[in-house]
Write an enzyme that holds these catalytic residues in place. Sequence first.
Site, PDB file in Angstrom:
ATOM      1  N   LYS A 124       0.851  -1.184   0.000  1.00 14.78           N
ATOM      2  CA  LYS A 124       0.000   0.000   0.000  1.00 14.78           C
ATOM      3  C   LYS A 124       0.886   1.232   0.000  1.00 14.78           C
ATOM      4  O   LYS A 124       1.681   1.435   0.917  1.00 14.78           O
ATOM      5  CB  LYS A 124      -0.904  -0.023   1.254  1.00 14.78           C
ATOM      6  CG  LYS A 124      -2.000   1.007   1.267  1.00 14.78           C
ATOM      7  CD  LYS A 124      -2.934   0.765   2.441  1.00 14.78           C
ATOM      8  CE  LYS A 124      -4.051   1.793   2.470  1.00 14.78           C
ATOM      9  NZ  LYS A 124      -4.964   1.566   3.629  1.00 14.78           N
ATOM     10  N   GLY A 129      -0.350   7.615  -6.171  1.00 18.55           N
ATOM     11  CA  GLY A 129      -0.191   6.213  -5.807  1.00 18.55           C
ATOM     12  C   GLY A 129       0.671   5.973  -4.591  1.00 18.55           C
ATOM     13  O   GLY A 129       1.000   4.830  -4.271  1.00 18.55           O
ATOM     14  N   ASP A 177     -16.748   0.100  -0.837  1.00 19.94           N
ATOM     15  CA  ASP A 177     -15.444  -0.401  -1.295  1.00 19.94           C
ATOM     16  C   ASP A 177     -14.494  -0.626  -0.126  1.00 19.94           C
ATOM     17  O   ASP A 177     -13.386  -1.137  -0.330  1.00 19.94           O
ATOM     18  CB  ASP A 177     -14.825   0.553  -2.318  1.00 19.94           C
ATOM     19  CG  ASP A 177     -14.707   1.970  -1.799  1.00 19.94           C
ATOM     20  OD1 ASP A 177     -15.757   2.597  -1.594  1.00 19.94           O
ATOM     21  OD2 ASP A 177     -13.578   2.461  -1.594  1.00 19.94           O
ATOM     22  N   ASN A 178     -14.917  -0.265   1.090  1.00 24.63           N
ATOM     23  CA  ASN A 178     -14.107  -0.505   2.280  1.00 24.63           C
ATOM     24  C   ASN A 178     -14.725  -1.569   3.176  1.00 24.63           C
ATOM     25  O   ASN A 178     -14.441  -1.604   4.377  1.00 24.63           O
ATOM     26  CB  ASN A 178     -13.940   0.798   3.079  1.00 24.63           C
ATOM     27  CG  ASN A 178     -13.114   1.826   2.345  1.00 24.63           C
ATOM     28  OD1 ASN A 178     -12.301   1.481   1.490  1.00 24.63           O
ATOM     29  ND2 ASN A 178     -13.302   3.087   2.657  1.00 24.63           N
TER      30      ASN A 178
END
Length: 491
Positions: free
Chosen positions: A111, A124, A250-251
């Site tokens: 991550k 990113g 999405d979490n």
Amino acid sequence: MSAPFPFDNSYARELPGFYAPAAPTPVAAPALVKVNAPLAEALGLDAAALAAPEGVAVFAGLAVPEGAEPIALAYAGHQFGHFSPQLGDGRAILLGEVVGRDGVRRDIQLKGSGPTPFSRRGDGRAALGPVLREYIVSEAMAALGIPTTRALAAVTTGESVVRERALPGAVLARVAASHIRIGTFQFFAARKATDAVKQLADYTIARHYPELQGAKEPYLALLDAVIGRQAALIGRWLNVGFIHGVMNTDNMSVSGETIDYGPCAFMDAYDPNTVFSSIDEMGRYAYGNQPDIAHWNLARFAECLIPIVDADKDAAIAAANATLGTFPARFYAAYHAGLSAKIGLPEAGEEDVALAHDLLNLMIPSKADFTLTFRRLGALAENAGAGGPVRDLFLDREAFDAWAERWRARLAATGRTGADIRAGMDRVNPLFVPRNHLVEGVISAAIERGDYGPFEELNRVLARPYEEQPQFAAYAGLPPSMEGYRTFCGT
């Protein structure tokens, strides 16, 4: 390079088209912050090798180990109630999967490892602060016994990332049962790719719910199983005062793990309306709203499964709604069982639950500390003369005394000794949690002075949250006032 990762990458192998290839972007000067040696051992990995230069190079994106298949996963999601049809891993790359000593398959993800095809003009990258926060909080949750992703390692990059200001960059190596989210299903359902939804559901069953293989109605059974795990998970969050902060679809992992520690925090003063996240301006994801949000998110999951639950759409909707309707009772069963145990009454009878809620209602006007109220209550359970420390947390002490008299009478009726009651309470009421001021102190020391001593010490303390640790008593004291304190996502 060769590295000690025995990868077996089922997601990349079995679900082509569900991801984009994405190699990590090398960084200038990586340096190790920490390798989680006990977790590495559980995964069958060599912690010493991971901490060596070759291992650090992998975590920093300088080298891709043999057997890895770096990919960025596609997913969509409802973010604060608004649907985004394409999100995906914008700053995370799944290196691959390993099967641990317990026979369980887990993802290893980087991550903050650079841009991917889903980055949407983002860099990113991750800043050091959010990486340290996720490391601390996820490992603390694991020590508390709550299903969660884990932190395998953290490295700095030797580069800066720009957020509100230039900050040191870092990468977190995260371990998860998988990174399949409700949003993963939404990505394909939004495109009416029913075959892909079915393929993903079959993979999810095989990986996370193998007992459902061969079931008469496997996709309805999958919905039911995910509901059960999420109901239990949210109940456990509330019983330790945890606030996720950004419960977008999405979490939310279909495996039932806590995932994506962004603006998360532990509540100090008890108040169901507590919000820390800087982006949650309306309080959608407040502490007390989390069960309802979980239910809402699960309804979005059910919508994805409708086409594969039954060819008759009306029948599928009716069946899904009936299954969704079980969430409140299942959540309250989990939450109330934990809440009753916190006051020494593990049977969770109706009167016991009401007694626990009466205590919570007394805590609100006093801004009584959530963690310390329940932990100090154990001493009063054992000794009627030891109530001072918990009583002092309340403004209306007479009201607390009246409650405590009812509570002690109920405890006496159980026939257990005070020592046994306290021991049971201490097993479920942590003394040490990653309080906001402690986490901020660790982050400040690392960023401002390059000092990771506080990070190491806090992790050692939080690894034993239920035990008395007299030498670390300062970590269990009343926190300083942090009026207006806000947490932030790392993006």
